[in-house]
Design a protein around this motif. Structure first.
Motif, short mmCIF file in Angstrom:
data_model
loop_
_atom_site.label_atom_id
_atom_site.label_comp_id
_atom_site.label_asym_id
_atom_site.label_seq_id
_atom_site.Cartn_x
_atom_site.Cartn_y
_atom_site.Cartn_z
N ILE A 32 -76.86 -15.44 49.41
CA ILE A 32 -77.36 -14.24 50.42
C ILE A 32 -76.84 -13.54 50.89
O ILE A 32 -75.89 -13.33 50.52
CB ILE A 32 -77.76 -15.43 51.67
CG1 ILE A 32 -78.95 -16.55 51.10
CG2 ILE A 32 -78.45 -14.61 52.55
CD1 ILE A 32 -78.44 -16.92 52.50
N PHE A 57 -86.32 -10.36 50.43
CA PHE A 57 -86.26 -10.96 51.31
C PHE A 57 -87.24 -11.99 51.17
O PHE A 57 -87.74 -13.24 50.20
CB PHE A 57 -85.31 -11.34 52.87
CG PHE A 57 -83.48 -11.49 51.87
CD1 PHE A 57 -82.99 -12.25 51.37
CD2 PHE A 57 -83.22 -10.37 52.26
CE1 PHE A 57 -82.25 -12.95 50.93
CE2 PHE A 57 -81.70 -10.37 51.16
CZ PHE A 57 -81.18 -11.62 51.23
N GLY A 117 -82.09 -18.19 53.95
CA GLY A 117 -82.92 -17.58 53.86
C GLY A 117 -83.37 -16.49 55.17
O GLY A 117 -83.33 -15.63 55.44
#
Lengths: 385, 444
Positions: free
Chosen positions: A35, A300, B14
């Motif tokens: 990430i 994202f 995420g």
């Protein structure tokens, strides 16, 4: 008819920007599972590289200025890839398999990069270089002594403050002596101006509806990047290695694939793509220290909606989100249903940029409730491996 | 390692990443910039002397606060205002200071976030014990610090044109009130450019209030608003707005732009690509000055208009010195603009007020400030009893070199009217702090 074409084109062009920005992330986050919150800042570096290339070519003038954008794309790719490479070697390498730490570390890196472009000036660069030279140079020299392990702490304790001191003193002296020439920031906190070459300004006129050249250029660039990535992953040896490592790291390693090299290469590739995206967005929007932050959340979103680990998912998701954003924001739906109340009223309510974003977020959350794996979830054994 | 991590975990991390980044973006407070790591300012004696902890000898120095965004989306505009304020302080110090004391600036970063502004304002007043604060740009940040300054009965000098509808005893406004910028601009557009207006603004208090005023004014003078849209600060996707402009104004018309910060860049770059050109769609901006023109690129702005009180090209002796000194200190490629000029003015007005009051005591300075005049770069300005200053109104057209050609200038300085006379709720109200009975809002 024109309206429909308008909606499709604008949807695709909005999506293309999203996709280009998300492509690098789809590799770094999707394939490697890292990430990378500094992804936006890598884009920003790409945009600043474009600015530098533009200024150099402007002084060269003529044909150089008209074609600088191609050099800028390559330069942006290389600069971002290099920074990405250093980032992988210096930080991320130690954090594989620990997503939470990666998250925080890359967030820190993004803040450092932002402040760096704000305050970078000759004395800062000279100071940093001097420090690196003194500290690492001394380190390298002393590390060749046989009793290095014993005096390591002592060396660190002496050399570190000494190098810092010398660097700061030199920087201060330079600042006093040469004043503005060295203390003036290269870019400053203000945004910098990236002007597209003449042939990228304006657009193709289609009777009342104009296709901007910059948008067409970005769509073409996105297509080229997607095809390039596809060919690279599917047709080259390194692509094969990347896919192998993604699927099963330990098996790949035991088959002799240098996984660490593959990691560094993959990360550099993803970062390089961020650099290209940065170059592209400089044609549309502002170039400043905050440029990257405006995009990182959207990227994202694209990767998560598309399905982690699937490039095709990112493509579909980017186009879908882009189109949804445009159609809702421009009140195309409202005009389509005509005067049918209360439908038209509802669409009109959401037809501002802020509210469109709210609605798109809501739709994404709803969608992820139905399909938590995204549009194209990974199937088979790799899922829980 | 990818293979050790399931897809579901990716999703969780995420979204955690997304959440954190949004959260952090909202409340990051970069370390205070008092020590001036920024190289632009490190050379100036005014700024380098006072890290926030160290005691300043109160015998020979007066501390003032500078509170602007040096990071975040507003840094693009506010950084140069800080430069102008420090230039003024340096000039005053070089000329002997105030009451024989040197001025020392304590610089704080509001980080483009309203809560940070409030927090830093408290810090400047309580910890640094500054004599006054020069600061803020967005109305959002001003509204956020207003309760702080009113609660502590302190003093803020605010250098930016704003939407009006405010008149605090604790604030001195040296930027334009709407009747000194927005209203004359609308009048000029009605007379010269057309009657159909499309309003575009950033999604916060200044554009919304400004547009309320514009709508009321247009209704009163026979113009028409055909559309209105707002972009969140920092957003760069303006495609939907372009479509709406074209649908609402198929044959051209006036676009009134109250966008702030980075969005302007995206807006002008993409408008040109979409074929919205100044001959058919003249854009009047009220937050785009020389600095912003430079950051957007003059090629994208050529032929569009901006309404201000000051342009770098204004031809007065005071302006010549101002521009010269500024370039000497910060580099020949830098430009000056309206908020910078207003920031420069306010430091001098404060200095004059302190000299008249012969003390930095707040109430005395507040009283002394009213009626102060200053030969500013834009012309001679006067502090009115409503804490705003009279200003000259100018409209400029962007030229190729990124500077403005003045196409309209008011003959005299226009008196400030903080409470708007077009908007029904405030019609007939005025403000007068020189008279204790009248105060911030009274019926005329």
């Amino acid at each position: 008819m024109i309206q429909l074409f308008d909606a499709v084109f604008n949807g695709i062009s909005t999506g293309a920007v999203l996709l280009l920005a998300a492509l690098g992330l789809a590799i770094v986050f999707g394939l490697m599972g890292v990430i990378n919150l500094a992804h936006g800042e890598l884009m920003m570096l790409g945009a600043y590289t474009t600015y530098v290339v533009q200024n150099v070519s402007k002084s060269a003038g003529g044909i150089w200025f008209e074609s600088y954008i191609f050099i800028a794309i390559i330069a942006a790719f290389l600069v971002a890839a290099l920074v990405g490479f250093i980032l992988e070697k210096g930080v991320i390498r130690y954090l594989y398999g620990r997503p939470l730490e990666t998250l925080l570390a890359t967030w820190g890196v993004s803040l450092i990069l932002q402040q760096f472009v704000r305050s970078v000036s000759w004395i800062l660069v000279i100071g940093i270089c001097l420090f690196a030279l003194l500290f690492w140079g001394a380190w390298w020299l002393i590390s060749r002594r046989s009793d290095f392990e014993r005096i390591k702490k002592l060396v660190l304790g002496i050399m570190f403050p000494l190098s810092v001191g010398i660097s700061i003193a030199t920087a201060f002296w330079l600042g006093q002596t040469y004043k503005l020439a060295v203390t003036k920031p290269w870019f400053g906190a203000q945004g910098v101006d990236v002007t597209a070459p003449k042939w990228l300004r304006g657009g193709v006129d289609l009777s009342g509806f104009q296709l901007p050249y910059a948008r067409l250029f970005i769509i073409a660039l996105t297509i080229i990047c997607v095809i390039g990535i596809y060919l690279f992953l599917q047709r080259t040896t390194w692509g094969l290695k990347i896919r192998a490592v993604t699927q099963n790291r330990s098996m790949s390693a035991s088959l002799g694939i240098p996984t660490q090299k593959v990691d560094a290469l993959t990360f550099a590739l993803g970062s390089g793509l961020a650099g290209i995206a940065g170059c592209a967005i400089s044609l549309l929007g502002s170039v400043g220290p905050n440029t990257g932050q405006n995009y990182v959340i959207d990227t994202f979103m694209v990767v998560v909606v598309g399905g982690v680990g699937k490039l095709v998912g990112s493509i579909v998701a980017a186009i879908a989100i882009g189109t949804a954003n445009y159609i809702i924001g421009s009140n195309t739906l409202g005009t389509l249903v005509g005067g049918v109340e209360p439908l038209a009223g509802i669409f009109k309510f959401f037809a501002t940029t802020s509210m469109a974003k709210v609605l798109v977020f809501a739709l994404i959350i709803a969608f992820l409730q139905v399909k938590p794996g995204g549009i194209f979830p990974q199937k088979g054994r790799t899922v829980d491996a | 390692m990818a293979s050790n991590l399931s897809r579901r975990k990716f999703l969780i991390y995420g979204s955690a990443g997304l959440g954190t980044s949004i959260l952090l973006k909202a409340c990051t407070t970069p370390p205070s910039t008092t020590d001036n790591t920024s190289p632009t300012t490190s050379g100036s004696p005014a700024a380098s002397g006072s890290p926030s902890g160290s005691p300043v000898a109160s015998g020979d120095a007066i501390k003032v606060g500078i509170l602007h965004s040096l990071s975040g989306t507003m840094a693009i505009s506010e950084k140069s205002v800080v430069d102008a304020e420090q230039l003024a302080i340096e000039e005053i110090n070089a000329a002997g200071g105030v009451l024989g004391k040197q001025i020392v600036a304590v610089v704080e970063d509001g980080a483009s976030s309203a809560p940070t502004f409030a927090e830093k304002a408290k810090k400047l007043i309580d910890q640094d014990k500054v004599a006054t604060v020069f600061g803020c740009w967005t109305s959002l940040s001003r509204k956020a610090v207003l309760p702080v300054f009113e609660g502590k009965k302190h003093m803020l000098w605010y250098p930016v044109q704003y939407e009006g509808q405010e008149c605090s005893n604790n604030v001195f406004y040296t930027g334009a009130a709407p009747n000194q910028q927005i209203e004359p601009a609308v009048d000029w557009l009605l007379a010269n450019k057309g009657k159909e207006f499309f309003l575009v603004g950033s999604d916060y208090v200044f554009p919304k209030t400004a547009n309320t005023i514009i709508k009321a004014q247009l209704a009163a003078k026979g113009g028409k608003v055909v559309g209105e849209d707002y972009i969140p600060l920092g957003n760069t996707e303006v495609n939907p707005i372009i479509t709406k402009i074209k649908a609402a104004l198929p044959n051209g018309g006036v676009i009134f732009n109250t966008l702030n910060g980075d969005s302007n860049v995206a807006f002008f770059k993409q408008l040109q690509g979409a074929g919205i050109t100044p001959d058919k769609y003249p854009i009047m901006s009220v937050s785009v000055a020389e600095e912003e023109v430079k950051a957007i690129g003059p090629e994208y702005l050529k032929g569009h208009y901006a309404a201000w009180n000051y342009f770098q090209t204004v031809d007065t002796p005071a302006n010549k010195t101002f521009v010269e000194n500024f370039k000497k200190k910060y580099g020949a490629d830098r430009v000056t603009n309206d908020p910078m000029e207003a920031a420069y003015i306010m430091v001098y007005l404060w200095k004059q007020a302190v000299e008249k009051a012969k003390t930095t005591e707040l109430e005395a300075v507040r009283k002394a400030a009213i009626g102060q005049t200053f030969d500013a770069p834009e012309g001679k300005v006067t502090m009115d009893s409503n804490h705003h200053i009279s200003k000259f109104v100018r409209i400029g057209e962007v030229e190729e070199n990124g500077l403005f050609k003045v196409v309209y200038a008011s003959k005299d300085a226009v008196k400030p009217v903080p409470w708007n006379q077009y908007v029904a709720e405030t019609k007939g109200y005025a403000c007068d702090w020189s008279d204790a009975k009248k105060g911030g809002k009274y019926k005329v």
